[in-house]
Every structure is written in structure tokens, then in C-alpha cells.
Design a protein around this motif. Structure first.
Motif, mmCIF file in Angstrom:
data_model
loop_
_atom_site.group_PDB
_atom_site.id
_atom_site.type_symbol
_atom_site.label_atom_id
_atom_site.label_comp_id
_atom_site.label_asym_id
_atom_site.label_seq_id
_atom_site.Cartn_x
_atom_site.Cartn_y
_atom_site.Cartn_z
ATOM 1 N N ASN A 1 69.441 -27.336 -33.369
ATOM 2 C CA ASN A 1 68.422 -27.617 -34.381
ATOM 3 C C ASN A 1 68.256 -29.117 -34.645
ATOM 4 N N GLU A 2 69.302 -29.905 -34.400
ATOM 5 C CA GLU A 2 69.271 -31.319 -34.770
ATOM 6 C C GLU A 2 68.897 -32.251 -33.624
ATOM 7 N N ILE A 3 69.116 -31.853 -32.375
ATOM 8 C CA ILE A 3 68.937 -32.798 -31.265
ATOM 9 C C ILE A 3 67.502 -32.771 -30.748
ATOM 10 N N ASP A 4 67.173 -33.844 -30.010
ATOM 11 C CA ASP A 4 65.917 -33.924 -29.277
ATOM 12 C C ASP A 4 66.249 -33.783 -27.792
ATOM 13 N N LEU A 5 65.751 -32.742 -27.149
ATOM 14 C CA LEU A 5 66.106 -32.468 -25.761
ATOM 15 C C LEU A 5 65.702 -33.592 -24.818
ATOM 16 N N HIS A 6 64.630 -34.300 -25.134
ATOM 17 C CA HIS A 6 64.155 -35.365 -24.245
ATOM 18 C C HIS A 6 65.075 -36.578 -24.259
ATOM 19 N N SER A 7 65.913 -36.688 -25.276
ATOM 20 C CA SER A 7 66.816 -37.838 -25.372
ATOM 21 C C SER A 7 68.228 -37.545 -24.877
ATOM 22 N N VAL A 8 68.464 -36.340 -24.329
ATOM 23 C CA VAL A 8 69.784 -35.977 -23.821
ATOM 24 C C VAL A 8 70.057 -36.773 -22.540
ATOM 25 N N ILE A 9 71.230 -37.403 -22.454
ATOM 26 C CA ILE A 9 71.569 -38.258 -21.310
ATOM 27 C C ILE A 9 72.409 -37.515 -20.290
ATOM 28 N N ASN A 10 73.469 -36.874 -20.740
ATOM 29 C CA ASN A 10 74.436 -36.254 -19.826
ATOM 30 C C ASN A 10 74.159 -34.755 -19.678
ATOM 31 N N ARG A 11 74.563 -34.243 -18.520
ATOM 32 C CA ARG A 11 74.540 -32.798 -18.290
ATOM 33 C C ARG A 11 75.975 -32.313 -18.156
ATOM 34 N N ILE A 12 76.364 -31.387 -19.014
ATOM 35 C CA ILE A 12 77.748 -30.919 -19.094
ATOM 36 C C ILE A 12 77.845 -29.500 -18.534
ATOM 37 N N GLY A 13 78.931 -29.236 -17.816
ATOM 38 C CA GLY A 13 79.168 -27.892 -17.312
ATOM 39 C C GLY A 13 79.478 -26.928 -18.438
ATOM 40 N N ILE A 14 79.222 -25.642 -18.190
ATOM 41 C CA ILE A 14 79.374 -24.631 -19.240
ATOM 42 C C ILE A 14 80.829 -24.505 -19.677
ATOM 43 N N ARG A 15 81.776 -24.589 -18.754
ATOM 44 C CA ARG A 15 83.186 -24.446 -19.138
ATOM 45 C C ARG A 15 83.642 -25.603 -20.008
ATOM 46 N N GLN A 16 83.255 -26.822 -19.627
ATOM 47 C CA GLN A 16 83.615 -27.985 -20.439
ATOM 48 C C GLN A 16 82.963 -27.907 -21.816
ATOM 49 N N PHE A 17 81.725 -27.429 -21.838
ATOM 50 C CA PHE A 17 81.013 -27.327 -23.110
ATOM 51 C C PHE A 17 81.660 -26.296 -24.034
ATOM 52 N N LEU A 18 82.049 -25.144 -23.485
ATOM 53 C CA LEU A 18 82.700 -24.114 -24.301
ATOM 54 C C LEU A 18 84.060 -24.586 -24.821
ATOM 55 N N ASN A 19 84.794 -25.304 -23.981
ATOM 56 C CA ASN A 19 86.080 -25.842 -24.438
ATOM 57 C C ASN A 19 85.891 -26.844 -25.577
ATOM 58 N N LYS A 20 84.842 -27.660 -25.471
ATOM 59 C CA LYS A 20 84.570 -28.637 -26.520
ATOM 60 C C LYS A 20 84.158 -27.954 -27.818
ATOM 61 N N LEU A 21 83.358 -26.886 -27.690
ATOM 62 C CA LEU A 21 82.948 -26.145 -28.886
ATOM 63 C C LEU A 21 84.142 -25.504 -29.597
ATOM 64 N N SER A 22 85.087 -25.013 -28.827
ATOM 65 C CA SER A 22 86.234 -24.326 -29.430
ATOM 66 C C SER A 22 87.176 -25.287 -30.148
ATOM 67 N N THR A 23 87.165 -26.566 -29.749
ATOM 68 C CA THR A 23 88.074 -27.539 -30.362
ATOM 69 C C THR A 23 87.395 -28.465 -31.359
ATOM 70 N N SER A 24 86.059 -28.466 -31.396
ATOM 71 C CA SER A 24 85.335 -29.389 -32.275
ATOM 72 C C SER A 24 85.310 -28.860 -33.705
ATOM 73 N N THR A 25 85.337 -29.800 -34.640
ATOM 74 C CA THR A 25 85.282 -29.446 -36.062
ATOM 75 C C THR A 25 83.998 -29.914 -36.730
ATOM 76 N N ASN A 26 83.256 -30.827 -36.073
ATOM 77 C CA ASN A 26 81.989 -31.291 -36.630
ATOM 78 C C ASN A 26 80.985 -31.508 -35.507
#
Length: 283
Positions: A238-263
Motif C-alpha cells: 500500500n505504501e510503495i511506488d512500483l515504478h521506483s523499485v530498484i532491486n528484484r528479490i527472490g521469493i525465499r529471501q523475501f519470505l525470510n525477511k518478512l518472518s524476521t522483520s518488525t517494521n
């Protein structure tokens, strides 16, 4: 204790069948098997079920020993006359709902029902496209509902396709439907993020009327469910602008980051922060 009578009987049958499968017949047992077969056989048909019951052995054991001593067994490549006999026998049963491969094997001396079935699939597969077409998928889904998953009755409608091939294709279509239903129930910004970050190798024109097509993103149902159930991920979309995204992250790395992130800021750093190697290239 803690085992029902059915479980005990089932386990005993499994152990007993395993033991019987390893038994090698002696000369006296082989002679007895020959006598019983000559007594029960009718032309080319040998009722191995009755023979196994009378001798007290497992059916697979009797079938194995009979294949070893049967003088009419033919091994090696199929001949032209065998292929013709096989196709004629199958054609005779064209009015039946299912093909009785025991009867087919009787018309092809020396070949078992399993070999007749696989040979017929091989012969009819020569003029067959390897990939399933949308009309094939639709017919498969309709026939599965009409015939209540009786694959032996569905298979004649798909020449060159085995029952196992049709069953595996049906399971994949069900997986597609589950993924598409979950994806279509999400908000638009979530859908756009998934399509941009995890695109499929081959894109398919989406159709909301047909949920059985391959999704346009490389996510399994479990991965998609983990994303959509995460509150941080929805807030991030809801907060990001897709056109300004720089990096492309793999799904496994993204899920691991979501599970450990607090904000939300920790997740944004993955997509909007330049890596050191790219910073050097830009300089």
C-alpha cells in the motif's frame, strides 16, 4: 495395544505378502503350478487369481513364476503382427466404457496385460501433441466430474494419454485453480507487486472465467498464502511506488525477511537501497 483389529490384519497381510514375494519355487512347486494351470486354463486365458488362492500363494508370486516358465511368453521388441492384433482387440471393445486389458492380452499371445496397455499408449502417442491444449483441460475437468474420477473410463477419450498422465494433469489444474482463486481475492496493489517481482517465464492471458490456466507468477500456493497472510506485506504494498523499485528479490529471501522483520522500513531497504556493487558501478 492401541491397534485396531483391522490395522493388525492389514499389517499381517503386508508382512506375509512381502515374505511370499521373496519365495523361489522348487521343482516340485513348479510342477504343481503347471498342473493347476493346465487344469484351470481356457485357451490363452489363465485365471491366476483362482490358481493363487488354491495354491495358497500371493498373486504376484504366482504371476512372476508363471512368466518365467510359460513357453508362450514373448520378450523383446514388438512385431508388426502383434501390433495389428493389439489394435484389433482394442477396436473390438470400442463400444465398452472401459477396455478390459485381460481380454486384450488373450488376443495377443505371449504378452501380459500391462505390456499390452503400455504398447497401446506408445502406438497412439505417435500422432499426439505433447502439451495439453485448453480444450483438453476443459474436457478433462468435465469428464472428471461426470465419471467421478474413474480414470479407466476417462482415458479412452484421450488417445495416447495414460491414466497416470491424466491424473497428474488434473492435479496440476486443481493447483492452478487454488492459486488463481487466492490471487484474485487480493487487492490490486498486491496483485501488481506479485506480477512485477515474481513473473512467470511464459505469460498467459488471464481469464477470470477460467481459473484453470497457469498463473502469471512463479509462486506456489503455500508461498502465496504466506505473503497474503502477512500484515507487513500488505502494508508494504500500500505504501510503495512500483515504478521506483530498484532491486528484484527472490521469493525465499523475501519470505525470510518478512518472518524476521518488525517494521516496514526493514522491508523497504531490500527493494530501495542500492547494493555496494551497484553503487561502485554508478560512480
Amino acid at each position: 495395544p492401541q491397534r485396531s483389529p483391522y490395522m493388525c490384519a492389514n499389517r499381517y497381510m503386508f508382512l506375509e505378502n512381502t515374505r511370499l514375494n521373496k519365495i523361489k519355487f522348487s521343482k516340485d512347486q513348479i510342477n504343481e503350478l503347471k498342473q493347476v494351470i493346465e487344469e484351470y486354463r481356457h485357451k490363452n486365458y489363465v485365471p491366476l487369481n483362482k490358481i493363487a488362492y488354491k495354491l495358497g500363494y500371493n498373486l504376484s508370486t504366482v504371476r512372476r513364476e508363471w512368466r518365467n516358465i510359460d513357453p508362450n511368453v514373448r520378450r523383446g521388441p514388438w512385431q508388426v503382427d502383434e501390433d495389428e492384433a493389439l489394435l484389433r482387440s482394442v477396436l473390438k471393445q470400442s463400444n465398452r466404457g472401459t477396455i478390459n486389458w485381460n481380454l486384450v492380452a488373450c488376443d495377443v499371445p505371449g504378452r501380459s496385460q500391462t505390456k499390452c496397455y503400455h504398447r497401446y499408449i506408445h502406438l497412439t502417442r505417435k500422432h499426439l501433441k505433447t502439451e495439453f491444449q485448453p480444450k483438453d483441460d476443459q474436457l478433462l475437468i468435465e469428464q472428471h466430474q461426470l465419471k467421478n474420477a474413474r480414470w479407466s473410463q476417462i482415458q479412452p477419450l484421450f488417445p495416447g494419454r495414460s491414466c497416470y498422465t491424466l491424473q497428474n494433469r488434473w492435479r496440476k489444474l486443481i493447483q492452478y485453480r487454488q492459486i488463481n482463486e487466492l490471487f484474485n481475492s487480493q487487492q490490486l496493489n498486491v496483485q501488481l507487486f506479485i506480477l512485477k517481482q515474481f513473473p512467470a517465464k511464459i505469460t498467459v492471458t488471464p481469464s477470470y472465467n477460467n481459473l484453470y490456466h497457469a498463473p502469471n507468477f512463479q509462486l506456489t500456493y503455500d508461498q502465496l498464502q504466506c505473503l497474503t497472510l502477512n500484515s507487513l506485506f500488505k502494508q508494504f504494498c500500500n505504501e510503495i511506488d512500483l515504478h521506483s523499485v530498484i532491486n528484484r528479490i527472490g521469493i525465499r529471501q523475501f519470505l525470510n525477511k518478512l518472518s524476521t522483520s518488525t517494521n516496514i522500513q526493514q522491508i523497504k531497504q531490500l527493494f530501495f537501497s542500492l547494493k555496494r556493487t551497484r553503487q561502485k558501478q554508478l560512480k
